[in-house]
Design an enzyme around this catalytic site. Structure first.
Site, short mmCIF file in Angstrom:
data_model
loop_
_atom_site.label_atom_id
_atom_site.label_comp_id
_atom_site.label_asym_id
_atom_site.label_seq_id
_atom_site.Cartn_x
_atom_site.Cartn_y
_atom_site.Cartn_z
N SER A 66 0.80 -1.24 0.00
CA SER A 66 0.00 0.00 0.00
C SER A 66 0.82 1.28 0.00
CB SER A 66 -1.08 0.00 1.06
OG SER A 66 -0.74 -0.68 2.20
N GLU A 373 -9.85 5.48 10.58
CA GLU A 373 -8.61 5.92 11.21
C GLU A 373 -8.35 7.33 10.69
OE1 GLU A 373 -5.79 2.24 11.90
OE2 GLU A 373 -6.16 2.49 9.77
N ALA A 374 -7.59 8.10 11.47
CA ALA A 374 -7.30 9.47 11.04
C ALA A 374 -6.62 9.46 9.66
CB ALA A 374 -6.40 10.16 12.06
N ASN A 375 -5.85 8.41 9.37
CA ASN A 375 -5.16 8.35 8.07
C ASN A 375 -6.08 8.03 6.90
OD1 ASN A 375 -5.66 5.60 8.29
ND2 ASN A 375 -3.57 5.07 8.89
N ARG A 501 3.50 3.97 20.15
CA ARG A 501 3.24 2.56 19.81
C ARG A 501 4.26 2.10 18.77
NH1 ARG A 501 0.93 2.91 14.80
NH2 ARG A 501 0.52 0.68 14.67
N PRO A 502 4.55 0.79 18.77
CA PRO A 502 5.45 0.30 17.73
C PRO A 502 4.70 0.26 16.41
CG PRO A 502 4.71 -1.52 19.13
CD PRO A 502 4.09 -0.28 19.68
N SER A 503 5.31 0.72 15.33
CA SER A 503 4.65 0.64 14.02
C SER A 503 4.49 -0.82 13.64
CB SER A 503 5.51 1.35 12.98
OG SER A 503 5.17 0.90 11.69
N THR A 505 4.16 -1.52 10.36
CA THR A 505 4.55 -1.59 8.95
C THR A 505 5.97 -1.10 8.70
OG1 THR A 505 3.74 0.64 8.49
CG2 THR A 505 2.17 -1.15 8.19
N ARG A 510 6.22 4.95 16.83
CA ARG A 510 5.53 6.20 16.46
C ARG A 510 5.12 6.96 17.73
NH1 ARG A 510 5.17 5.92 11.15
NH2 ARG A 510 4.53 4.00 10.13
C1 16G Z 1 -1.73 -0.34 7.60
C2 16G Z 1 -3.15 -0.59 8.00
C3 16G Z 1 -3.77 0.66 8.60
C4 16G Z 1 -2.93 1.22 9.71
C5 16G Z 1 -1.50 1.38 9.29
C6 16G Z 1 -0.67 1.68 10.49
C7 16G Z 1 -4.75 -2.00 6.86
C8 16G Z 1 -5.48 -2.28 5.61
N1 16G Z 1 -3.91 -0.97 6.83
O1 16G Z 1 -1.66 0.54 6.55
O2 16G Z 1 -5.04 0.32 9.10
O3 16G Z 1 -3.42 2.46 10.13
O4 16G Z 1 -1.02 0.17 8.72
O5 16G Z 1 0.65 1.67 10.16
O6 16G Z 1 -4.89 -2.67 7.86
P1 16G Z 1 1.73 1.66 11.30
O7 16G Z 1 1.49 0.42 12.13
O8 16G Z 1 3.01 1.67 10.57
O9 16G Z 1 1.53 2.91 12.10
#
Ligand code: 16G
Length: 543
Positions: A66, A373-375, A501-503, A505, A510
């Site tokens: 994504s 989500e805010a994003n 929180r730990p990211s 992705t 963060r």
């Molecule tokens: C992903 C998630 C999204 C979340 C983001 C957080 C899906 C489809 N997408 O993009 O919901 O807000 O990760 O990212 O689940 P982070 O854990 O890196 O903050």
């Protein structure tokens, strides 16, 4: 029927595990540099195939990372309803992805099948739909996933090709519901729902008036390419898609929703004074500033729109008086939005940890649940039973014309919305229809409430897993002492709130902070980031 171990080993031997890397099933599946993902994706194919046998339904597998950079890629699995893979299966997916010994791969699969009764399902009932986005590594990885699916006897892989992730989720849901599930069906459903809402607009302005112009950032990715499928059949909206990737633009580089939301900057090819004249707001042609109407603002707009019609129904149709309606947010939701929803709209607001899978699950518990989500990830869910009642009730059973119209409107909304998962296309048209219906300008929408100033930062640490959180990520439990340090920083500012929180992705922690002024929010974020760096083994210089 048992597992064909030799077939599995033979196929798996073509996809060796890269040494020294641990792959974790993060917020939304596995993500990493596309060059090292073949093995993980192959094994995710195995998981999807088993899930299909286990549920007796069609499953989806999407190759995408994504909003990550173009060199990254990833894989996620869509469950029969089109939502994310059941969280109960994540540990299995993760241990399979990290098993270095081929014999053990078979063992891990066999143990899991035995525990979950996968064998009970008929051998030929499995099917997995596979799709990918436009990333260069996508074709190769899609093939790896296909081979993973086909390594399990009795499961077929159907490669659909290039799609947006929500399109694949939608198709999986539609396939399992036995309704039209093609890409064309997807476009038609959104378009007919949108048309239905627009046709019901009270005191419609001149029918022949020019359509609304919507300028869309395609982020140089699959969305830009697929939006053309809708452009041709959507009434009342004229789309101008920029950053289509055709002029050398790179996926997610200086473009895309995540970039705009996190950096608070216009995407490339936006923000020119000429855009203002195009949308007939020439006032401040030079000093064009960014106003972000994020997921919280979308949620609030939709909550107002839906609640208005739901109230009509509740008051006029006695058997609908108990229909429940709730909204779901995460700790990232701007405090002003939560306050507005609770205090001004009187809506029930629930918080969950970050990640669509958590919010979706919670929202599904309401007759009508909205989550964002805010994003910007989010959608509206209609409980099956409520939807069936609305569909089956004859027009004569509604006491008033207004109640009947409200029911039709809610049904039309349920068509525009992608109930499988958050979907930028359907949200775009849902927002547009709500604005047109309520005769609101974007400025009216923006003025619903004023965001509290906020700041997000990232901190690189040696191992983000040392951070553990509770209470929907609003409090940190490990490392010790971090929460009290955060509390101390929060107490220094007015209306302060902060969490870490730990990211899921990226390899970072963060930090989020909000306060009465931007300076205070910045200061709070920095103060908290320094504590994270000190207490959670930060890498490099403190932020
Ligand atoms: C992903 C998630 C999204 C979340 C983001 C957080 C899906 C489809 N997408 O993009 O919901 O807000 O990760 O990212 O689940 P982070 O854990 O890196 O903050």
């Amino acid at each position: 029927m048992g597992l064909d171990a030799s077939r599995l080993i033979k196929a798996a031997s073509g996809f060796p595990l890269p040494p020294g890397i641990h792959f974790s099933y993060g917020t939304a599946g596995f993500r990493a540099d596309g060059s090292i993902l073949d093995c993980v994706v192959f094994r995710a194919g195995i998981v999807a195939a088993l899930r299909s046998l286990n549920t007796g339904s069609t499953i989806g597998l999407m190759i995408t990372a994504s909003h990550n950079p173009i060199q990254d890629n990833g894989v996620k699995i869509a469950d029969p309803n089109g939502d994310m893979l059941s969280q109960e299966w994540e540990p299995f997916a993760e241990s399979l992805a990290n098993e270095s010994n081929l014999e053990n791969v078979v063992q891990v699969v066999e143990d899991f099948m035995q525990k979950n009764g996968v064998f009970k399902v008929s051998a030929s009932s499995g099917k997995v739909l596979l799709a990918r986005d436009t990333r260069p590594s996508g074709g190769r990885l899609l093939d790896a996933a296909k081979q993973g699916v086909e390594a399990i006897a009795g499961v077929s892989a159907e490669v659909i090709g290039v799609l947006t992730t929500p399109q694949l989720h939608w198709m999986v849901r539609a396939t399992n519901r036995g309704v039209g599930a093609s890409e064309h069906d997807y476009y038609s459903q959104i378009s007919s729902g949108f048309k239905c809402i627009v046709d019901m607009i009270p005191m419609r302005k001149n029918l022949a008036s020019p359509s609304e112009l919507v300028i869309v950032d395609g982020a140089n990715g699959v969305g830009a390419m697929k939006l053309s499928g809708l452009q041709a059949i959507i009434p009342n909206v004229q789309l101008n898609v920029r950053n289509c990737g055709s002029e050398g633009g790179i996926l997610n580089e200086l473009v895309g929703a995540d970039y705009v939301q996190k950096e608070r900057k216009f995407p490339q090819n936006f923000g020119h004074a000429s855009d203002l004249t195009k949308i007939q707001k020439s006032e401040d042609a030079e000093g064009i500033t960014l106003r972000l109407l994020d997921g919280d603002k979308i949620l609030t707009l939709l909550a107002i729109f839906i609640q208005k019609h739901l109230q009509e129904l509740r008051s006029e149709v006695h058997w609908l008086s108990s229909v429940n309606f709730g909204v779901v947010q995460t700790a990232y939701a701007n405090g002003a939005s939560t306050k507005f929803l609770k205090e001004n709209l009187g809506v029930e607001v629930v918080l969950t940890p970050t990640g669509v899978k958590h919010l979706h699950h919670k929202a599904a518990q309401y007759d009508i649940g909205i989550y964002f989500e805010a994003n910007g990830h989010g959608t509206v869910l209609f409980k099956e039973e409520f939807f069936a009642v609305l569909t089956k009730t004859a027009p004569s059973e509604f006491r008033t014309e207004a109640a009947y119209k409200a029911a039709r409107l809610l049904l039309a909304i349920s068509d525009v919305v992608n109930q499988a998962i958050g979907d930028a296309f359907s949200v775009l048209f849902l927002v547009e229809s709500a604005l047109q219906y309520m005769n609101w300008t974007i400025q009216d929408w923006d003025a619903i409430y004023k965001d509290l100033p906020s700041r997000q930062l990232k901190v690189k640490v040696q191992d983000r897993a040392v951070l553990r959180t509770t209470n929907s990520e609003t409090k940190v439990t490990h490392p010790q002492g971090l929460q009290s340090a955060i509390d101390m920083e929060v107490a220094k500012v007015t209306c302060g709130r902060a969490f870490v929180r730990p990211s899921g992705t990226e390899d970072v922690v963060r930090v989020y902070a909000e306060a009465a002024t931007q300076d205070e929010a910045d200061c709070l974020a920095r103060g908290v980031a320094i504590h994270v760096h000190n207490l959670a083994q930060g890498v490099g210089l403190p932020p």
